[in-house]
Design an enzyme around this catalytic site. Structure first.
Site, mmCIF file in Angstrom:
data_model
loop_
_atom_site.group_PDB
_atom_site.id
_atom_site.type_symbol
_atom_site.label_atom_id
_atom_site.label_comp_id
_atom_site.label_asym_id
_atom_site.label_seq_id
_atom_site.Cartn_x
_atom_site.Cartn_y
_atom_site.Cartn_z
ATOM 1 N N ASP A 228 0.763 -1.245 0.000
ATOM 2 C CA ASP A 228 0.000 0.000 0.000
ATOM 3 C C ASP A 228 0.800 1.305 0.000
ATOM 4 O O ASP A 228 1.168 1.814 -1.032
ATOM 5 C CB ASP A 228 -0.981 0.001 1.179
ATOM 6 C CG ASP A 228 -2.062 -1.057 1.023
ATOM 7 O OD1 ASP A 228 -1.782 -2.054 0.327
ATOM 8 O OD2 ASP A 228 -3.166 -0.904 1.557
ATOM 9 N N GLU B 136 -3.234 -7.198 13.170
ATOM 10 C CA GLU B 136 -2.858 -7.015 11.774
ATOM 11 C C GLU B 136 -1.370 -6.692 11.619
ATOM 12 O O GLU B 136 -0.696 -7.135 10.698
ATOM 13 C CB GLU B 136 -3.702 -5.862 11.203
ATOM 14 C CG GLU B 136 -3.508 -5.613 9.728
ATOM 15 C CD GLU B 136 -4.425 -4.498 9.230
ATOM 16 O OE1 GLU B 136 -4.966 -3.740 10.057
ATOM 17 O OE2 GLU B 136 -4.608 -4.401 8.008
#
Ligand SMILES: *[C@@H]1O[C@H](CO)[C@@H](O)[C@H](O)[C@H]1NC(C)=O
Length: 809
Positions: free
Chosen positions: A551, A779
């Site tokens: 990302d 995460e």
């Protein structure tokens, strides 16, 4: 908080459109001239124009349909539904706290809702939701096939939900689910509301209407479907008291609106001893509009402690279903067998891990297996030739998910990592999942990287992120995972086994996928590659590269066609190596992929493209400047609110992006591109160990502390994501690589070995400690203090901690 992670940005390229139209012009002119003499002038003109339009539209039409045309080959998934009886039923609804469904496109879905009637905050629990702030929930044991046991803490209550399947018969067999509610704050009476429902997306397949009735402490209903034949569900209080019960036969406008529908059915009643209580009643709207029944909520007001058995019986199977004490005994047996198999496969007790740590490893793997869903539907896709997004073909997807609360759907590169763990437990499940993914490949060789199938999945994704662009790639980890399976279990693929046949059906698709990367993601220089889909909107500090999976990891500041990405080049190396390994096992031509691999493995060429002698690191190349920052612009018009935009203080130059030292710089090592003798490998290992850069007591940071972008926001609304946090998947790759270089003779063997053992200790220690502290796998983890961040539970690739503990790479 909206995470833009792994979400496609539609990428238009109008230039190609024009090329197509001009080439069709040429071929038509000659045809038109032949008809010229016969037709009068105006007719010719009209005819010519029509022809032009027809061919133009025809070509466009052809190109337009390619994006959603399936790859033309035998499907990999040959058996599904009732043809795979052992995986027919399961907890295939990872987005709800507890639910069951079958692997049918139109399976009835079963599920649980609950709420605390005595507290002021009567929030109904249904979908896994971070806003519920549950201190912990997740599967403690789940074998992916026959049973699972989950604990859910919702203070002061604890729910233990479990299920066991009873196989047999031609229609999927029985299963029993148990919901065991206890409390730490016992009041007299201690009331609690449970709702068990069955719902169907559509009713035209001959389901029901189910019949429902209550007798004493038991609620029952019967249903029918072509696949299930006649089935019966009974809700039996195994222990504890049902104070009051109600049910409704209702119509829900969709599976994504069950909770809302449940609410609308509640009506306040006057109970003789309890006073006013809200229980479900008739669905007046449905009756008025004569809509079909597709939602049957059964509501039980119970006194805790309470144990409910939900007994699903298939009339085709004469064996009695499990319930009551027999269930208790069977569950204990399942748990013991699971524990033994787990130890046999991962050997963590033998390695000296404490009971508590082994339990976390089991929970990690169980949540990955328990997070497997069965989805059905069509993505929305777009190519440069389609004006509007178009539907992909309707298809099933059997896949694990990264996060049950935040990402309860399939992600292509995540799934590449999931299979590494799943395959250690069950190669058949691993192959079945990969098979479903590979059946989603289109005629171009493209696989959409995020799968939002069905209304339940769709309801959780903001509209602007639904559409998948066919120019968007995602790392080919799935290929690497399959090659690893093949290398680890050569015997499994030696003879005409089912596994070999599956792999054979995959092969053409894997090749097509690889070729798609080769034809769409190439860079300008020979053997260079570039992720497509970066867009500079003037707002981002560094335009994201969502397709790379990393990302907001900083790349060249100004996206351009001269750009080349070192991580992608390494992925292409590893994928070619994987394809060659698979081809060899299948006795196919592997030389083409070996040649590509060797070309990409040539260190001199790699160094020419990506090595910076100045910083002694590998880096991306592109139009870049470090002179960027976010600035607040006060608009001249006082009615407009100030905006944060990117401002540039130094013009970008073509160069290596050396200021961004981090995961991307490590890829030649991470994917084992470098030879064990490589001098550059030595440099990477040296840098790896520096606490001021990537090394932290919690694992490797994604970006160096010395990088100008370290932990910087990308826009006003986007906090840092891959800009310093520690990620388990890349740490896993690092451990795998260090184990590899530590096992082959070379000048760096000792160092690699030593780094492996320290890195492994750090990553494992922190993930376990954070689980103990917070109740979850996360995460990502902070590179500063190790704290879990991002979403939770994240039992996608963070669950690879189980493999790290076992030292299985
Ligand atoms: C229900 O859960 C409690 C608390 O964990 C446990 O002691 C009890 O044995 C369970 N009951 C059944 C029938 O499983």
């Amino acid at each position: 908080m909206v995470r833009h992670r792994k979400v496609a940005h539609v990428h238009y390229k109008h230039s190609n459109n024009n090329e197509t139209s001009s080439s069709s012009n040429n071929s038509d002119t000659s045809l038109a001239s032949r008809t010229f003499k016969v037709l009068s002038m105006w007719k010719t003109l009209v005819g010519c124009l029509c022809l032009l339009v027809a061919v133009y539209v025809g070509t466009l039409g052809y190109l337009e349909t390619r994006v959603n045309t399936p790859f033309d080959n035998e499907k990999v998934v040959q058996a599904t539904g009732l043809d795979v009886p052992e995986r027919y039923w399961g907890s295939y609804r990872p987005g709800v706290y507890f639910g069951m469904k079958s692997r049918e496109p139109k399976s009835p879905v079963f599920g649980l809702m609950w709420y605390d009637v005595t507290s002021l905050n009567k929030k109904v629990r249904h979908w896994c939701d971070e806003n519920d702030h549950l201190p912990m929930y997740g599967w403690l044991r789940h074998d992916g096939v026959t049973f699972g046991e989950q604990v859910i803490y919702d203070p002061p209550h604890t729910l233990i939900t479990s299920f066991i399947k009873t196989p047999g018969g031609q229609h999927g067999g029985h299963w029993t689910a148990r919901i065991n509610v206890t409390t730490t704050q016992y009041k007299e009476p201690s009331l609690f509301m449970l709702v068990w429902y069955v719902a169907m997306e559509e009713v035209r397949y001959g389901y029901g209407p189910a019949q429902l009735w209550v007798d004493g402490n038991t609620l029952r209903y019967r249903g029918h479907s072509p696949q299930l034949a006649n089935f019966k569900v009974q809700l039996v209080a195994h222990s504890g008291k049902i104070i009051h019960s109600a049910f409704s036969e209702a119509h829900a406008p969709g599976l994504h609106l069950l909770k809302e529908k449940f609410f609308s059915l509640l009506k306040v009643q006057n109970h003789p001893t309890l006073g006013k209580i809200a229980m479900v009643g008739p669905d007046e709207e449905m009756i008025e509009k004569n809509m079909p029944i597709n939602f049957l909520p059964m509501q039980l007001l119970v006194e805790v402690p309470f144990v409910l058995d939900v007994v699903y019986t298939n009339e085709d199977l004469p064996t009695p279903p499990l319930q009551g004490n027999e269930y208790t005994v069977a569950l204990d047996e399942k748990k013991n067998a699971f524990d033994q198999e787990f130890e046999q496969k991962f050997g963590l007790i033998k390695k000296g891990y404490s009971e508590e740590d082994v339990a976390i490893a089991k929970a990690g793997m169980s949540n990955m297996l328990g997070g497997i869903g069965y989805f059905y539907g069509a993505s929305r896709v777009q190519s440069q030739y389609t004006k509007e997004p178009v539907p992909y073909w309707r298809a099933p997807l059997y896949s694990a998910v990264p996060s049950r609360s935040f990402f309860p759907r399939g992600f292509l590169w995540d799934e590449g990592f999931h299979g590494l763990l799943i395959g250690r437990w069950s190669p058949d499940i691993q192959l079945d999942i990969a098979a479903h993914w590979l059946d989603l490949i289109n005629v171009e060789g493209w696989i959409p990287r995020e799968q939002i199938l069905g209304v339940e999945a769709l309801a959780r994704v903001p509209k602007e992120f639904v559409v998948q662009s066919n120019s968007a790639a995602n790392p080919p980890m799935l290929l690497i995972q399959l090659a690893q399976l093949v290398k680890r279990n050569p015997d499994m693929f030696l003879h005409e086994t089912e596994q070999r046949k599956t792999l054979e059906r995959m092969y053409n698709r894997l090749k097509a996928w690889y070729n798609w990367f080769q034809s769409t993601q190439k860079g300008q220089e020979p053997t260079a590659y570039r992720w497509r889909g970066r867009e500079d909107d003037g707002l981002q500090l560094n335009p994201k590269t969502l397709t790379s999976g990393l990302d907001d990891y900083p790349r060249a500041s100004h996206p351009s066609e001269i750009e080349r990405h070192v991580d992608l080049r390494c992925w292409m190396y590893a994928a070619a190596d994987s394809l060659a390994a698979i081809a060899t096992v299948l006795d196919k031509q592997s030389s083409k992929y070996e040649a590509i691999r060797d070309e990409l493995g040539d260190e001199e060429v790699l160094n020419d493209l990506h090595w910076s002698p100045h910083t002694q690191t590998y880096a991306d190349y592109g139009l870049h400047t470090d002179g960027v920052r976010l600035t607040r612009v006060i608009p001249k018009n006082p009615h407009e609110s100030p905006r944060v935009v990117r401002s540039i203080s130094a013009a970008p130059q073509p160069k290596l992006v050396t200021s961004a030292f981090g995961y991307v710089s490590l890829f030649p090592m991470l994917l084992k591109v470098l030879s064990p003798q490589s001098e550059k490998l030595g440099k990477i290992l040296e840098k790896l160990d520096k606490p001021g850069l990537l090394w932290s007591p919690y694992g490797l940071r994604s970006l160096s502390k010395s990088s100008p972008m370290y932990m910087r926001r990308n826009t006003e609304h986007d906090p840092p994501y891959w800009r310093g946090q520690v990620w388990a998947n890349v740490n896993y790759l690092a451990l795998s690589a260090l184990a590899h270089y530590g096992a082959v003779a070379g000048p760096h063997m000792q160092r690699a070995k030593e780094l492996h053992s320290r890195l492994r200790a750090n990553v494992v220690r922190n993930i376990l400690a954070e689980y103990k502290r917070t109740g979850y796998l996360w995460e990502q983890y902070s590179g500063e203090d190790g704290k879990g961040s991002g979403c939770k539970p994240f039992t996608g690739w963070t669950a690879l901690v189980t493999l790290m503990m076992a030292e299985e790479y």
